[in-house]
Motif scaffolding. Structure first.
Motif, PDB file in Angstrom:
ATOM      1  N   LEU A  47       0.814  -1.220   0.000  1.00  0.00           N
ATOM      2  CA  LEU A  47       0.000   0.000   0.000  1.00  0.00           C
ATOM      3  C   LEU A  47       0.848   1.271   0.000  1.00  0.00           C
ATOM      4  O   LEU A  47       0.317   2.369  -0.146  1.00  0.00           O
ATOM      5  N   THR A  58      -5.349  -2.484   9.253  1.00  0.00           N
ATOM      6  CA  THR A  58      -5.438  -1.773   7.978  1.00  0.00           C
ATOM      7  C   THR A  58      -6.778  -2.124   7.354  1.00  0.00           C
ATOM      8  O   THR A  58      -7.059  -3.297   7.114  1.00  0.00           O
ATOM      9  N   ILE A  60      -9.499  -1.502   4.129  1.00  0.00           N
ATOM     10  CA  ILE A  60      -9.627  -1.049   2.750  1.00  0.00           C
ATOM     11  C   ILE A  60     -11.099  -0.728   2.527  1.00  0.00           C
ATOM     12  O   ILE A  60     -11.970  -1.591   2.680  1.00  0.00           O
ATOM     13  N   GLY A  63     -11.332   1.277  -2.106  1.00  0.00           N
ATOM     14  CA  GLY A  63     -10.014   1.429  -2.720  1.00  0.00           C
ATOM     15  C   GLY A  63      -9.021   2.263  -1.929  1.00  0.00           C
ATOM     16  O   GLY A  63      -7.863   2.358  -2.306  1.00  0.00           O
ATOM     17  N   ALA A  65      -6.951   3.041   1.731  1.00  0.00           N
ATOM     18  CA  ALA A  65      -6.467   2.340   2.915  1.00  0.00           C
ATOM     19  C   ALA A  65      -6.565   3.256   4.137  1.00  0.00           C
ATOM     20  O   ALA A  65      -6.275   4.450   4.055  1.00  0.00           O
ATOM     21  N   ARG A  87      -3.132   7.685  -1.064  1.00  0.00           N
ATOM     22  CA  ARG A  87      -3.566   6.277  -1.098  1.00  0.00           C
ATOM     23  C   ARG A  87      -4.416   5.949   0.122  1.00  0.00           C
ATOM     24  O   ARG A  87      -5.228   5.045   0.109  1.00  0.00           O
ATOM     25  N   GLY A  88      -4.195   6.718   1.211  1.00  0.00           N
ATOM     26  CA  GLY A  88      -4.958   6.461   2.415  1.00  0.00           C
ATOM     27  C   GLY A  88      -4.582   7.379   3.555  1.00  0.00           C
ATOM     28  O   GLY A  88      -3.816   8.335   3.378  1.00  0.00           O
TER      29      GLY A  88
END
Length: 127
Positions: A47, A58, A60, A63, A65, A87-88
Motif C-alpha cells: 500500500l 489496515t 480497505i 479502494g 487504505a 492512497r490512504g
C-alpha cells in the motif's frame, strides 16, 4: 450500485480493532470482514504505507487504505474528496481516545491523521 464490504486486516487477536470495526460498521452501514493477518507488514508495504505510520490494523474502503484508529469523519472526508496522490490515511500507534481506544474518565491523547501515498505524506487532520 451497492457499496462494497469493508475488509480490515489486523494483528491476530487484537481486541481494540474489533471496537474500531464496530464503529466503522455502524457509521458506514456495511459489513466489515476481519482478517487476522500475521504478515500485515507486507500488506502495508504494498500500500506504500511508511513503517513509521503503522498501527494495529489496515482497512480497505472503496479502494482507500485506513491504517490504525482513523476517525470516521476524516475517513468520510477523504473518501468524498479522493485527494490527488493520497492512497490512504493513517494514525500511528494506538492513541488513547481515538476511535476504538476510548477509556471512560481518561482524557484523549493529541494525535495526527496523516495522509500517505505517491504524493508523499502530510498531516491531514489533528485531534
Amino acid at each position: 450500485m451497492a457499496a462494497s464490504d469493508i475488509v480490515m486486516h489486523r494483528d491476530p487477536g487484537c481486541g481494540c480493532c474489533e471496537q474500531w470495526a464496530a464503529q466503522v460498521r455502524s457509521a458506514f452501514g456495511r459489513k466489515v470482514s476481519i482478517v487476522d493477518d500475521a504478515n500485515r507488514a507486507a500488506l502495508d508495504a504494498r500500500l506504500g504505507l511508511p513503517a513509521s505510520l503503522s498501527g494495529c490494523h489496515t482497512a480497505i474502503i472503496d479502494g482507500m487504505a485506513f491504517e490504525g484508529h482513523v476517525p470516521i469523519a476524516d475517513m468520510r472526508r477523504a473518501l468524498a474528496a479522493k485527494p490527488r496522490g493520497v492512497r490512504g490515511l493513517a494514525v500511528a500507534g494506538m492513541p488513547l481516545g481515538s476511535p476504538g481506544m476510548e477509556v471512560p474518565g481518561r482524557p484523549a491523547d493529541h494525535y495526527n491523521v496523516v495522509a500517505f501515498g505517491p504524493g508523499g505524506t502530510y498531516v491531514y487532520a489533528r485531534h
